[in-house]
Design an enzyme around this catalytic site. Structure first.
Site, short mmCIF file in Angstrom:
data_model
loop_
_atom_site.label_atom_id
_atom_site.label_comp_id
_atom_site.label_asym_id
_atom_site.label_seq_id
_atom_site.Cartn_x
_atom_site.Cartn_y
_atom_site.Cartn_z
N HIS A 13 5.95 12.83 -24.97
CA HIS A 13 7.09 12.66 -24.70
C HIS A 13 7.42 11.14 -25.28
O HIS A 13 8.85 10.78 -25.37
CB HIS A 13 7.09 12.26 -23.02
CG HIS A 13 6.02 11.43 -22.77
ND1 HIS A 13 4.76 11.63 -22.60
CD2 HIS A 13 6.08 9.98 -22.32
CE1 HIS A 13 4.21 10.83 -22.23
NE2 HIS A 13 4.69 9.61 -21.92
N CYS A 69 3.17 10.16 -31.19
CA CYS A 69 3.01 9.66 -29.88
C CYS A 69 3.44 8.22 -29.83
O CYS A 69 3.82 7.66 -30.60
CB CYS A 69 1.60 9.97 -28.97
SG CYS A 69 0.34 8.91 -29.67
N GLY A 70 3.11 7.69 -28.81
CA GLY A 70 3.63 6.13 -28.51
C GLY A 70 3.16 5.07 -29.70
O GLY A 70 3.56 4.27 -30.32
N THR A 71 1.61 5.29 -29.74
CA THR A 71 1.21 4.37 -30.89
C THR A 71 0.64 5.41 -31.98
O THR A 71 0.28 4.97 -33.18
CB THR A 71 -0.22 3.84 -30.44
OG1 THR A 71 -1.15 5.20 -29.89
CG2 THR A 71 0.07 3.16 -29.00
N GLY A 72 0.66 6.59 -31.93
CA GLY A 72 0.04 7.62 -32.75
C GLY A 72 -1.54 7.74 -32.98
O GLY A 72 -1.92 8.90 -33.44
N HIS A 102 -6.95 9.92 -51.46
CA HIS A 102 -8.21 9.80 -51.31
C HIS A 102 -8.91 10.56 -50.34
O HIS A 102 -10.09 10.96 -50.47
CB HIS A 102 -8.82 8.17 -51.26
CG HIS A 102 -8.45 7.34 -52.60
ND1 HIS A 102 -8.86 6.16 -52.29
CD2 HIS A 102 -7.70 7.69 -53.56
CE1 HIS A 102 -8.70 5.48 -53.44
NE2 HIS A 102 -7.91 6.49 -54.24
N ARG A 113 6.40 4.03 -31.02
CA ARG A 113 6.60 2.46 -30.32
C ARG A 113 5.95 1.42 -31.39
O ARG A 113 6.02 0.18 -30.92
CB ARG A 113 5.61 2.51 -29.13
CG ARG A 113 6.31 3.39 -27.93
CD ARG A 113 5.43 3.42 -26.52
NE ARG A 113 6.16 4.21 -25.72
CZ ARG A 113 5.28 4.99 -24.76
NH1 ARG A 113 3.95 4.62 -24.57
NH2 ARG A 113 6.10 5.55 -23.88
N ARG A 136 -14.10 12.03 -57.81
CA ARG A 136 -15.13 11.36 -56.66
C ARG A 136 -14.83 11.32 -55.51
O ARG A 136 -15.63 11.51 -54.38
CB ARG A 136 -15.52 9.77 -57.24
CG ARG A 136 -14.35 9.08 -56.77
CD ARG A 136 -14.77 7.67 -57.19
NE ARG A 136 -13.88 6.70 -56.68
CZ ARG A 136 -12.50 6.25 -57.36
NH1 ARG A 136 -11.97 6.96 -58.15
NH2 ARG A 136 -11.68 5.13 -56.89
N HIS A 137 -13.59 11.65 -55.06
CA HIS A 137 -13.14 11.71 -53.53
C HIS A 137 -13.53 13.14 -53.06
O HIS A 137 -13.43 13.06 -51.80
CB HIS A 137 -11.65 11.30 -53.59
CG HIS A 137 -11.19 10.03 -54.15
ND1 HIS A 137 -11.53 8.81 -53.42
CD2 HIS A 137 -10.40 9.83 -55.21
CE1 HIS A 137 -11.24 7.96 -54.29
NE2 HIS A 137 -10.57 8.08 -55.14
N ARG A 140 -16.43 13.16 -50.93
CA ARG A 140 -16.66 12.61 -49.92
C ARG A 140 -15.90 13.31 -48.78
O ARG A 140 -16.11 13.08 -47.68
CB ARG A 140 -15.95 10.95 -50.04
CG ARG A 140 -16.72 10.29 -51.00
CD ARG A 140 -15.85 9.12 -51.63
NE ARG A 140 -16.94 8.14 -52.53
CZ ARG A 140 -16.35 7.27 -53.16
NH1 ARG A 140 -15.02 6.87 -53.29
NH2 ARG A 140 -17.07 6.74 -54.13
C1 RB5 Z 1 2.00 7.58 -23.60
O1 RB5 Z 1 2.37 6.61 -22.57
C2 RB5 Z 1 0.85 6.89 -24.39
O2 RB5 Z 1 -0.21 6.71 -24.02
C3 RB5 Z 1 1.02 7.97 -25.80
O3 RB5 Z 1 2.06 8.12 -26.13
C4 RB5 Z 1 0.18 7.41 -26.94
O4 RB5 Z 1 0.43 6.15 -27.22
C5 RB5 Z 1 -1.50 7.41 -26.71
O5 RB5 Z 1 -2.00 7.31 -27.56
#
Ligand code: RB5
Length: 152
Positions: A13, A69-72, A102, A113, A136-137, A140
């Site tokens: 979301h 997502c928010g942070t990925g 690589h 975010r 070389r990659h 790995r």
């Molecule tokens: C959702 O609030 C948040 O936790 C999600 O989007 C993400 O950042 C998780 O890694």
């Protein structure tokens, strides 16, 4: 649609708007986009969406996957639990080139975010226009694959 030209997209979301911007962007670059949602703004768990996209890549239905997502971070962790997936979270274009060149990454993760839309689309372009260097990659990457079968 051919699998070789297919990109699957998913998010939780927190990243619906950025996912839709990425979908429009890559479609404009000529890719066939399979956007598996979600479209509703209610809170929804990123592991489900990361795994669903990763399955499309692992089965060969799509060449690449882009998850958000928010942070990925969380959705990247979930995607990487699917055998055959190499997904990196990127907040810069250098890393996006390197995970292709690589690490032969087949999925990219973005944090809605963390990065703005302009940078996110540049990261996507860097990822999609960089080839794996092999050499070389390759050995790995094979070592990563061996870890999936329990080898140390
Ligand atoms: C959702 O609030 C948040 O936790 C999600 O989007 C993400 O950042 C998780 O890694």
């Amino acid at each position: 649609m051919t699998a070789n030209n297919c990109i699957v997209l998913s998010s939780d979301h927190a990243a619906i708007a950025l996912r839709q911007a990425v979908a429009d962007h890559v479609a404009g670059r000529g890719w066939d986009v399979v956007d598996i949602g979600p479209t509703r703004p209610e809170s929804t768990p990123y592991p489900e969406h990361g795994a669903a996209a990763a399955q499309r890549v692992a089965t060969g239905d799509c060449r690449f996957g882009i998850v958000l997502c928010g942070t990925g971070q969380g959705i990247m962790m979930a995607a990487n639990k699917v055998a055959g997936i190499r997904c990196g979270v990127c907040a810069d274009t250098f890393s996006a080139r390197m995970i292709r060149a690589h690490n032969n990454a087949n999925m990219l993760s973005l944090g809605a975010r963390v990065v703005g839309e302009g940078l996110a689309l540049d990261i996507v372009d860097a990822f999609l226009t960089t080839d794996f260097e092999g050499g070389r990659h390759a050995a790995r990457v094979q070592m990563i694959e061996a870890l999936e079968s329990g080898a140390r």
